[in-house]
Design a protein around this motif. Structure first.
Motif, PDB file in Angstrom:
ATOM      1  N   GLN A 169       0.818  -1.215   0.000  1.00 16.51           N
ATOM      2  CA  GLN A 169       0.000   0.000   0.000  1.00 16.51           C
ATOM      3  C   GLN A 169       0.855   1.271   0.000  1.00 16.51           C
ATOM      4  OE1 GLN A 169      -2.118  -1.445   3.568  1.00 16.51           O
ATOM      5  NE2 GLN A 169      -4.012  -1.013   2.451  1.00 16.51           N
ATOM      6  N   MET A 170       2.094   1.176   0.465  1.00 21.46           N
ATOM      7  CA  MET A 170       3.018   2.304   0.451  1.00 21.46           C
ATOM      8  C   MET A 170       4.413   1.799   0.156  1.00 21.46           C
ATOM      9  SD  MET A 170       3.874   5.183   3.388  1.00 21.46           S
ATOM     10  CE  MET A 170       5.522   4.685   3.920  1.00 21.46           C
ATOM     11  N   GLY A 171       5.075   2.423  -0.805  1.00 16.26           N
ATOM     12  CA  GLY A 171       6.415   2.020  -1.175  1.00 16.26           C
ATOM     13  C   GLY A 171       7.470   2.789  -0.399  1.00 16.26           C
ATOM     14  N   PRO A 172       8.726   2.716  -0.834  1.00 16.00           N
ATOM     15  CA  PRO A 172       9.802   3.449  -0.185  1.00 16.00           C
ATOM     16  C   PRO A 172       9.731   4.933  -0.513  1.00 16.00           C
ATOM     17  CG  PRO A 172      10.612   2.400  -2.163  1.00 16.00           C
ATOM     18  CD  PRO A 172       9.197   1.927  -1.986  1.00 16.00           C
ATOM     19  N   LEU A 173      10.488   5.727   0.221  1.00 19.16           N
ATOM     20  CA  LEU A 173      10.695   7.108  -0.173  1.00 19.16           C
ATOM     21  C   LEU A 173      11.544   7.114  -1.439  1.00 19.16           C
ATOM     22  CD1 LEU A 173      11.265   8.806   3.300  1.00 19.16           C
ATOM     23  CD2 LEU A 173       9.151   8.439   2.038  1.00 19.16           C
ATOM     24  N   ALA A 174      11.526   8.207  -2.154  1.00 18.54           N
ATOM     25  CA  ALA A 174      12.029   8.198  -3.524  1.00 18.54           C
ATOM     26  C   ALA A 174      13.547   8.269  -3.642  1.00 18.54           C
ATOM     27  CB  ALA A 174      11.411   9.358  -4.307  1.00 18.54           C
ATOM     28  N   ASN A 175      14.226   8.812  -2.641  1.00 21.53           N
ATOM     29  CA  ASN A 175      15.669   9.010  -2.787  1.00 21.53           C
ATOM     30  C   ASN A 175      16.340   8.952  -1.420  1.00 21.53           C
ATOM     31  OD1 ASN A 175      15.611  11.784  -1.638  1.00 21.53           O
ATOM     32  ND2 ASN A 175      14.445  12.249  -3.494  1.00 21.53           N
ATOM     33  N   PRO A 176      17.645   8.860  -1.365  1.00 22.16           N
ATOM     34  CA  PRO A 176      18.339   8.691  -0.072  1.00 22.16           C
ATOM     35  C   PRO A 176      18.272   9.910   0.831  1.00 22.16           C
ATOM     36  CG  PRO A 176      19.924   8.915  -1.878  1.00 22.16           C
ATOM     37  CD  PRO A 176      18.577   8.752  -2.507  1.00 22.16           C
ATOM     38  N   ARG A 177      17.860  11.068   0.313  1.00 22.15           N
ATOM     39  CA  ARG A 177      17.782  12.270   1.145  1.00 22.15           C
ATOM     40  C   ARG A 177      16.569  12.243   2.077  1.00 22.15           C
ATOM     41  NH1 ARG A 177      18.214  13.772  -4.040  1.00 22.15           N
ATOM     42  NH2 ARG A 177      16.097  14.638  -4.120  1.00 22.15           N
ATOM     43  N   ARG A 178      15.485  11.604   1.638  1.00 21.11           N
ATOM     44  CA  ARG A 178      14.222  11.734   2.357  1.00 21.11           C
ATOM     45  C   ARG A 178      14.174  11.027   3.719  1.00 21.11           C
ATOM     46  NH1 ARG A 178      13.112  15.793   1.954  1.00 21.11           N
ATOM     47  NH2 ARG A 178      11.098  15.368   2.922  1.00 21.11           N
ATOM     48  N   PRO A 179      14.661   9.779   3.876  1.00 25.33           N
ATOM     49  CA  PRO A 179      14.543   9.152   5.202  1.00 25.33           C
ATOM     50  C   PRO A 179      15.213   9.957   6.311  1.00 25.33           C
ATOM     51  CG  PRO A 179      15.059   7.502   3.549  1.00 25.33           C
ATOM     52  CD  PRO A 179      15.191   8.834   2.874  1.00 25.33           C
ATOM     53  N   GLY A 180      16.402  10.469   6.045  1.00 19.89           N
ATOM     54  CA  GLY A 180      17.093  11.255   7.061  1.00 19.89           C
ATOM     55  C   GLY A 180      16.350  12.532   7.393  1.00 19.89           C
ATOM     56  N   ALA A 181      15.783  13.172   6.369  1.00 18.80           N
ATOM     57  CA  ALA A 181      15.036  14.420   6.596  1.00 18.80           C
ATOM     58  C   ALA A 181      13.797  14.165   7.451  1.00 18.80           C
ATOM     59  CB  ALA A 181      14.641  15.039   5.259  1.00 18.80           C
ATOM     60  N   ILE A 182      13.073  13.082   7.170  1.00 19.31           N
ATOM     61  CA  ILE A 182      11.878  12.759   7.937  1.00 19.31           C
ATOM     62  C   ILE A 182      12.250  12.356   9.359  1.00 19.31           C
ATOM     63  CG2 ILE A 182       9.853  11.260   8.072  1.00 19.31           C
ATOM     64  CD1 ILE A 182       9.829  13.273   5.760  1.00 19.31           C
ATOM     65  N   GLU A 183      13.287  11.569   9.495  1.00 19.39           N
ATOM     66  CA  GLU A 183      13.743  11.133  10.814  1.00 19.39           C
ATOM     67  C   GLU A 183      14.099  12.335  11.692  1.00 19.39           C
ATOM     68  OE1 GLU A 183      16.163   7.170  11.918  1.00 19.39           O
ATOM     69  OE2 GLU A 183      17.340   8.672  10.831  1.00 19.39           O
ATOM     70  N   ALA A 184      14.765  13.322  11.116  1.00 24.03           N
ATOM     71  CA  ALA A 184      15.148  14.518  11.878  1.00 24.03           C
ATOM     72  C   ALA A 184      13.920  15.303  12.328  1.00 24.03           C
ATOM     73  CB  ALA A 184      16.068  15.395  11.034  1.00 24.03           C
ATOM     74  N   MET A 185      12.893  15.391  11.465  1.00 23.73           N
ATOM     75  CA  MET A 185      11.681  16.111  11.838  1.00 23.73           C
ATOM     76  C   MET A 185      10.927  15.395  12.959  1.00 23.73           C
ATOM     77  SD  MET A 185      10.074  17.650   8.335  1.00 23.73           S
ATOM     78  CE  MET A 185      10.668  19.223   7.694  1.00 23.73           C
ATOM     79  N   VAL A 186      10.887  14.072  12.911  1.00 24.83           N
ATOM     80  CA  VAL A 186      10.217  13.313  13.968  1.00 24.83           C
ATOM     81  C   VAL A 186      10.951  13.512  15.295  1.00 24.83           C
ATOM     82  CG1 VAL A 186       9.645  10.995  14.786  1.00 24.83           C
ATOM     83  CG2 VAL A 186       9.235  11.605  12.395  1.00 24.83           C
ATOM     84  N   ALA A 187      12.272  13.446  15.274  1.00 26.96           N
ATOM     85  CA  ALA A 187      13.059  13.617  16.498  1.00 26.96           C
ATOM     86  C   ALA A 187      12.848  15.009  17.087  1.00 26.96           C
ATOM     87  CB  ALA A 187      14.538  13.370  16.208  1.00 26.96           C
ATOM     88  N   ASP A 188      12.825  16.028  16.239  1.00 26.68           N
ATOM     89  CA  ASP A 188      12.619  17.397  16.704  1.00 26.68           C
ATOM     90  C   ASP A 188      11.237  17.550  17.330  1.00 26.68           C
ATOM     91  OD1 ASP A 188      13.302  20.462  16.541  1.00 26.68           O
ATOM     92  OD2 ASP A 188      11.338  20.251  15.588  1.00 26.68           O
ATOM     93  N   ALA A 189      10.218  16.962  16.690  1.00 27.80           N
ATOM     94  CA  ALA A 189       8.854  17.095  17.198  1.00 27.80           C
ATOM     95  C   ALA A 189       8.679  16.399  18.536  1.00 27.80           C
ATOM     96  CB  ALA A 189       7.858  16.549  16.177  1.00 27.80           C
ATOM     97  N   THR A 190       9.244  15.210  18.692  1.00 29.37           N
ATOM     98  CA  THR A 190       9.104  14.490  19.966  1.00 29.37           C
ATOM     99  C   THR A 190       9.871  15.195  21.079  1.00 29.37           C
ATOM    100  OG1 THR A 190      10.885  12.977  19.271  1.00 29.37           O
ATOM    101  CG2 THR A 190       8.616  12.260  18.891  1.00 29.37           C
ATOM    102  N   ARG A 191      11.021  15.772  20.753  1.00 27.18           N
ATOM    103  CA  ARG A 191      11.743  16.559  21.761  1.00 27.18           C
ATOM    104  C   ARG A 191      10.914  17.752  22.216  1.00 27.18           C
ATOM    105  NH1 ARG A 191      16.391  15.644  18.483  1.00 27.18           N
ATOM    106  NH2 ARG A 191      16.063  17.679  17.480  1.00 27.18           N
ATOM    107  N   ALA A 192      10.118  18.305  21.287  1.00 21.89           N
ATOM    108  CA  ALA A 192       9.296  19.473  21.612  1.00 21.89           C
ATOM    109  C   ALA A 192       8.021  19.106  22.363  1.00 21.89           C
ATOM    110  CB  ALA A 192       8.940  20.220  20.329  1.00 21.89           C
ATOM    111  N   GLY A 193       7.744  17.797  22.486  1.00 19.78           N
ATOM    112  CA  GLY A 193       6.583  17.370  23.261  1.00 19.78           C
ATOM    113  C   GLY A 193       5.526  16.598  22.513  1.00 19.78           C
TER     114      GLY A 193
END
Length: 477
Positions: free
Chosen positions: A323-347
């Motif tokens: 139902q969902m494939g991979p992200l399109a390029n090697p840049r995206r997983p790291g970018a998404i991971e960083a946003m998730v980490a920032d959001a959880t640190r913020a609460g």
């Protein structure tokens, strides 16, 4: 037979060019991260030749009968439909989306071609009332050669969206698709070539984006810029385009707000939104992203959204169960991971997903964050990935204020059964496209475009043709 069945190349002045000593870069398979083909970069001489061909093509095509332009578009649509299966497979191999989604993308591209074929016959001017012996007319004429740049997330549809209105209106075009999906773009160009478009009318080039854009936009040949991509790059290209005062159509990023009111059909709304959120792994400019939910149903919405998200099947897009494939390029997983980490640190509370998946390729879990504070990066920057951000609101004014808080204005979504509220939302939301009790904001006969930092001008619909025309007043005594 190998999986990959394309030959990416440059198409200039009616001929294909491949390696021949040119610089090149690999096209990666997002399922594995491995290279599967090389795309050549256009040289400076290639770009000069493409510009010269585009000028010749415009001189020819602007004089070509609308019936002939329409016939090329109709034949191209038919060829796309005939090749839907192999082309959809190629989309999955280059961009990662599931095969069934890729087939839907091709069908959407063919529908745009068919609509613009009809619009090519309806480029009307008007005659103004004047005294006897005098005549005043308004004419609409093609603007000139177009330079078009498009993103990687819809490898076929984005290319068609640039080529179709230009060809319908009588313009020539130089298109630079993303190098990451160059095989798909090349196959689309071959469909146009086989449909009979003259070689000087359509040029396709690849290369270092900044170098190609500076070359094409500095040329006096180019009379229109059409761009699909990020806000920063769009603003940069507009500055380059300003030097020659060319026409621009800018389809830039978004951060789609979703307003869910307590009178909605909750189960139906959840089923609709979860499926749409993770379409193309959230790599969609109009993807619903910020889910603002009325407080009375917020907890039930969050629980239902997270539960459905945990059941989304992630995997190889060629597997029918995916139902969902991979992200399109090697840049995206790291970018998404960083946003998730920032959001959880913020609460923020992590309700589902949150990290990369094991194995090869660029896979990331479908992710749901609740109670995301406005200070989190992801609430202010477009995530362009499989992230759903949930926050509660109390009343209509709070919901609208939050939806309009960011400078983006591409697509917005609302779910409510109150008819008066639906009309008020249509008026109040600062967005180029709004869907109410639905998620579809794109149709061949409707304008597609945003406002504010999400750009200006429209693609699709009659507006897509109008964006490629100049208006001329003629007065005869």
């Amino acid at each position: 037979m190998t999986e990959y069945q394309a030959r990416p190349g440059l198409f200039i002045a009616g001929s294909w060019r491949y390696g021949e000593g040119r610089d090149a870069e690999d096209i990666l398979d997002p399922r594995t991260g491995r290279g599967q083909a090389a795309v050549p970069h256009a040289t400076d001489a290639d770009l000069d030749e493409a510009l010269a061909a585009a000028q010749r093509g415009f001189d020819l095509w602007r004089k070509t009968a609308p019936e002939q332009r329409a016939a090329v578009l109709q034949r191209t649509a038919a060829i796309l439909r005939e090749r839907a299966d192999p082309l959809a497979r190629l989309i999955t191999l280059e961009e990662g989306k599931p095969f069934t989604e890729a087939k839907g993308e091709i069908a959407g591209g063919a529908a745009i071609l068919e609509f613009h074929a009809g619009e090519a016959m309806r480029i009307y001017g008007r005659v103004l009332p004047r005294p006897a012996g005098r005549r005043s007319m308004v004419l609409h004429q093609p603007v000139g050669p177009v330079a078009a740049f498009c993103a990687w997330n819809f490898p076929v549809l984005n290319v068609v969206r640039k080529l179709s209105p230009a060809i319908a209106s009588g313009c020539s075009i130089i298109i630079k698709p993303s190098e990451e999906v160059a095989g798909c773009a090349s196959e689309v160009i071959r469909c146009f070539e086989e449909a009979g478009v003259p070689g000087d009318v359509v040029q396709c080039v690849f290369g270092v984006p900044d170098a190609v854009s500076r070359k094409l936009l500095a040329s006096p040949v180019t009379r229109k810029l059409s761009f699909t991509g990020s806000v920063p790059v769009g603003k940069h290209l507009m500055k380059l385009a300003a030097d020659t005062m060319m026409r621009t159509t800018m389809e830039l990023g978004g951060h789609g707000p979703v307003l869910v009111f307590d009178d909605c059909d909750l189960e139906k709304t959840l089923d609709t939104l979860v499926a749409h959120k993770f379409r193309n792994a959230g790599q969609v400019c109009v993807s619903p992203t910020r889910f603002h939910v009325q407080r009375g149903i917020y907890d039930r919405f969050a629980a239902g959204f997270a539960e459905r998200t945990r059941h989304v099947v992630v995997g190889d897009g060629l597997d029918p169960a995916t139902q969902m494939g991979p992200l399109a390029n090697p840049r995206r997983p790291g970018a998404i991971e960083a946003m998730v980490a920032d959001a959880t640190r913020a609460g923020a509370r992590l309700l589902a997903g949150g990290g990369r998946m094991e194995g090869t390729g660029f896979f990331f879990q479908p992710t749901v964050l609740a109670d995301v504070p406005l200070s989190a990066r992801v609430m202010n920057e477009e995530p362009f990935g499989p992230l759903a951000l949930l926050t509660p609101f109390d009343d209509f004014d709070d919901a609208v204020a939050e939806a309009n808080r960011l400078p983006f204005g591409l697509a917005a979504y609302c779910f409510t059964e109150n008819g008066r509220r639906q009309n008020m939302l249509a008026d109040a939301l600062e967005s180029g496209m709004i869907a109410i009790n639905d998620v579809r904001v794109s149709a061949p006969d409707a304008p597609f475009g945003g406002v504010r930092d999400s750009g200006h001008g429209s693609e699709d619909g009659p507006e897509g043709i109008a964006a490629h025309m100049i208006t001329k007043a003629v007065h005869i005594a």
